[in-house]
Design a protein around this motif. Sequence first.
Motif, mmCIF file in Angstrom:
data_model
loop_
_atom_site.group_PDB
_atom_site.id
_atom_site.type_symbol
_atom_site.label_atom_id
_atom_site.label_comp_id
_atom_site.label_asym_id
_atom_site.label_seq_id
_atom_site.Cartn_x
_atom_site.Cartn_y
_atom_site.Cartn_z
ATOM 1 N N ASN A 1 39.452 7.349 -13.161
ATOM 2 C CA ASN A 1 38.575 8.235 -13.922
ATOM 3 C C ASN A 1 37.546 7.396 -14.676
ATOM 4 N N ASN A 2 36.583 8.048 -15.329
ATOM 5 C CA ASN A 2 35.606 7.345 -16.150
ATOM 6 C C ASN A 2 36.311 6.557 -17.245
ATOM 7 N N ARG A 3 35.704 5.427 -17.629
ATOM 8 C CA ARG A 3 36.382 4.578 -18.616
ATOM 9 C C ARG A 3 35.405 3.758 -19.448
ATOM 10 N N TRP A 4 35.879 3.360 -20.626
ATOM 11 C CA TRP A 4 35.136 2.488 -21.534
ATOM 12 C C TRP A 4 35.704 1.078 -21.457
ATOM 13 N N TRP A 5 34.816 0.077 -21.475
ATOM 14 C CA TRP A 5 35.190 -1.333 -21.513
ATOM 15 C C TRP A 5 34.790 -1.901 -22.874
ATOM 16 N N LEU A 6 35.746 -2.477 -23.594
ATOM 17 C CA LEU A 6 35.502 -3.123 -24.885
ATOM 18 C C LEU A 6 35.901 -4.591 -24.759
ATOM 19 N N SER A 7 34.942 -5.502 -24.944
ATOM 20 C CA SER A 7 35.181 -6.906 -24.604
ATOM 21 C C SER A 7 34.692 -7.865 -25.679
ATOM 22 N N ALA A 8 35.313 -9.046 -25.680
ATOM 23 C CA ALA A 8 34.896 -10.154 -26.535
ATOM 24 C C ALA A 8 35.262 -11.455 -25.844
ATOM 25 N N GLY A 9 34.559 -12.522 -26.171
ATOM 26 C CA GLY A 9 34.851 -13.803 -25.540
ATOM 27 C C GLY A 9 34.168 -14.948 -26.247
ATOM 28 N N ALA A 10 34.379 -16.148 -25.718
ATOM 29 C CA ALA A 10 33.800 -17.352 -26.312
ATOM 30 C C ALA A 10 33.731 -18.456 -25.272
ATOM 31 N N SER A 11 32.861 -19.428 -25.511
ATOM 32 C CA SER A 11 32.760 -20.637 -24.699
ATOM 33 C C SER A 11 32.802 -21.850 -25.610
ATOM 34 N N PHE B 1 31.477 -13.778 -18.216
ATOM 35 C CA PHE B 1 30.899 -12.444 -18.400
ATOM 36 C C PHE B 1 31.950 -11.383 -18.738
ATOM 37 N N GLN B 2 33.222 -11.727 -18.612
ATOM 38 C CA GLN B 2 34.260 -10.818 -19.101
ATOM 39 C C GLN B 2 34.044 -10.544 -20.581
ATOM 40 N N GLY B 3 33.589 -11.556 -21.295
ATOM 41 C CA GLY B 3 33.394 -11.425 -22.738
ATOM 42 C C GLY B 3 32.245 -10.534 -23.143
ATOM 43 N N THR B 4 31.351 -10.179 -22.198
ATOM 44 C CA THR B 4 30.235 -9.291 -22.515
ATOM 45 C C THR B 4 30.379 -7.933 -21.837
ATOM 46 N N SER B 5 31.559 -7.609 -21.327
ATOM 47 C CA SER B 5 31.737 -6.432 -20.467
ATOM 48 C C SER B 5 30.772 -6.486 -19.294
ATOM 49 N N PHE B 6 30.496 -7.715 -18.836
ATOM 50 C CA PHE B 6 29.659 -7.999 -17.672
ATOM 51 C C PHE B 6 28.191 -7.622 -17.876
ATOM 52 N N ALA B 7 27.778 -7.492 -19.114
ATOM 53 C CA ALA B 7 26.352 -7.335 -19.421
ATOM 54 C C ALA B 7 25.625 -8.643 -19.105
ATOM 55 N N GLY B 8 24.495 -8.548 -18.423
ATOM 56 C CA GLY B 8 23.685 -9.721 -18.110
ATOM 57 C C GLY B 8 24.232 -10.593 -17.011
ATOM 58 N N TYR B 9 25.176 -10.066 -16.213
ATOM 59 C CA TYR B 9 25.880 -10.925 -15.259
ATOM 60 C C TYR B 9 25.029 -11.423 -14.088
ATOM 61 N N GLY B 10 23.821 -10.914 -13.896
ATOM 62 C CA GLY B 10 22.975 -11.360 -12.795
ATOM 63 C C GLY B 10 21.833 -12.255 -13.214
ATOM 64 N N LYS C 1 28.439 -26.552 -29.702
ATOM 65 C CA LYS C 1 29.629 -26.534 -28.850
ATOM 66 C C LYS C 1 30.220 -25.145 -28.640
ATOM 67 N N LEU C 2 30.096 -24.258 -29.622
ATOM 68 C CA LEU C 2 30.824 -22.991 -29.600
ATOM 69 C C LEU C 2 29.867 -21.793 -29.551
ATOM 70 N N THR C 3 30.119 -20.890 -28.582
ATOM 71 C CA THR C 3 29.345 -19.653 -28.437
ATOM 72 C C THR C 3 30.291 -18.462 -28.438
ATOM 73 N N PHE C 4 29.949 -17.444 -29.201
ATOM 74 C CA PHE C 4 30.709 -16.190 -29.212
ATOM 75 C C PHE C 4 29.916 -15.119 -28.474
ATOM 76 N N ARG C 5 30.640 -14.177 -27.847
ATOM 77 C CA ARG C 5 29.969 -13.069 -27.164
ATOM 78 C C ARG C 5 30.825 -11.811 -27.242
ATOM 79 N N ALA C 6 30.176 -10.664 -27.067
ATOM 80 C CA ALA C 6 30.882 -9.380 -27.077
ATOM 81 C C ALA C 6 30.049 -8.375 -26.290
ATOM 82 N N GLY C 7 30.710 -7.279 -25.855
ATOM 83 C CA GLY C 7 29.983 -6.265 -25.108
ATOM 84 C C GLY C 7 30.783 -4.995 -24.951
#
Length: 420
Positions: free
Chosen positions: A352-362, A39-48, A326-332
Amino acid sequence: MKWANKNTILFASTAIAFSIAATAAHAGAFAIREQSAYFQGTSFAGYGTSGETISAMYWNPAALIGAQMGWTVETHGSVIIPNSEINGTLSGGLLGTSSVGSGDIGLDAVVPATYISYRPDEKWVFGIGINSPFGLTTKPEQNWAAQFYSRSSRVFSINVNPSVAYQVNEMIALAVGVQVQYLDVSLKSADATSGAGFPRSNEIYGDGFGVGVTAGVTIKPVEGTEIGIGYRSGVGHSLNGQLFASGTRAEIDLGVVMPDMVNISAKQKITDKMRLLGTVEWTNWSRLKSPVATSTVTGSALTTLHFNYDDGWFFSVGGEYDFNEKLTFRAGVGYELSPIDEDIRSTRLPDNNRWWLSAGASYNFNKHMSFDVGYTHILTEDTNINIDPSHQDYNSTFGTYVADVDSNVNILSASLRYKF
């Protein structure tokens, strides 16, 4: 079957040992979100929500219902590389006027997490997570301008969280869990009475165990849609330790309650290969308030730690795309509303307030083994510190401190998932 059982025990033992050893070396920011490379790759979107990874159990134990039959073991590791510098001016105190900067107060950190699940049938799933949910390591230059307000800060935690999930029907799954948490705190500042150069530090430190709970539900109202609601309770600690101040030592008790957290996540199937994800998270930081350290001998109050945080919020959206089997890409992208503002912002944690920009793969090597990677760059909004007579940390002996903070964070995560 005997081979699978032996290898399950071996893999699980190695993963747990890695978690304990690596966590003891480093922690991270005060609340550590980096509990899953997936979920690091999605900026933790959908983590639950349930799916390929059982690491979702950290936020919602009901997401365990996505685990396959038999054993699943995952080990995750995140390398957090912060850069944070405080530059300002101290005036009106012992040092007169000083503008010596902090240098980089952030220390690189390794944050591991381990998850194990066992599914004996279609209805039940048992799991356990080992994490470091809270941590802080900041260390400015020894004789910087604001040394009387802070020299170093360290918070270290380990949390063991066994859980059980139950599939009520095709639509609903429920889960509960228990948290057993260890917390260790150390805060240092320059001792103004220690002579030229102020070689000695005042320090408050303590450690202790606490117990809490987790709970969650997943709901699949229609085909392709899933909603997850998770809860992690606050954990109360009575920390036993010592207070060193002006060359004297006292045994203390320090009562601290870590915040509880509620999150709502969603996953929506767009096509057979694409999914849209989202998360809203609320953290009850306001319950931290101002813990008081009391003498174990007399019961009298010796010092107060002024936090007085607001509640924190986190919002993120992301997506996944299956390039092939086999390969999945993700971003958030995520946005975090810090519980700390300029009215209470300290030199220990200039958040302070902050923006998270993320990408990942499986990548699925085979039906048993998968590998996840994730990367996040965090951009912090313009941050100021203003410790004046209206600030809760102000001390007229030390003086007024006004500063700007320049900070950003890079995070690299990886995990190995094995299904027996």
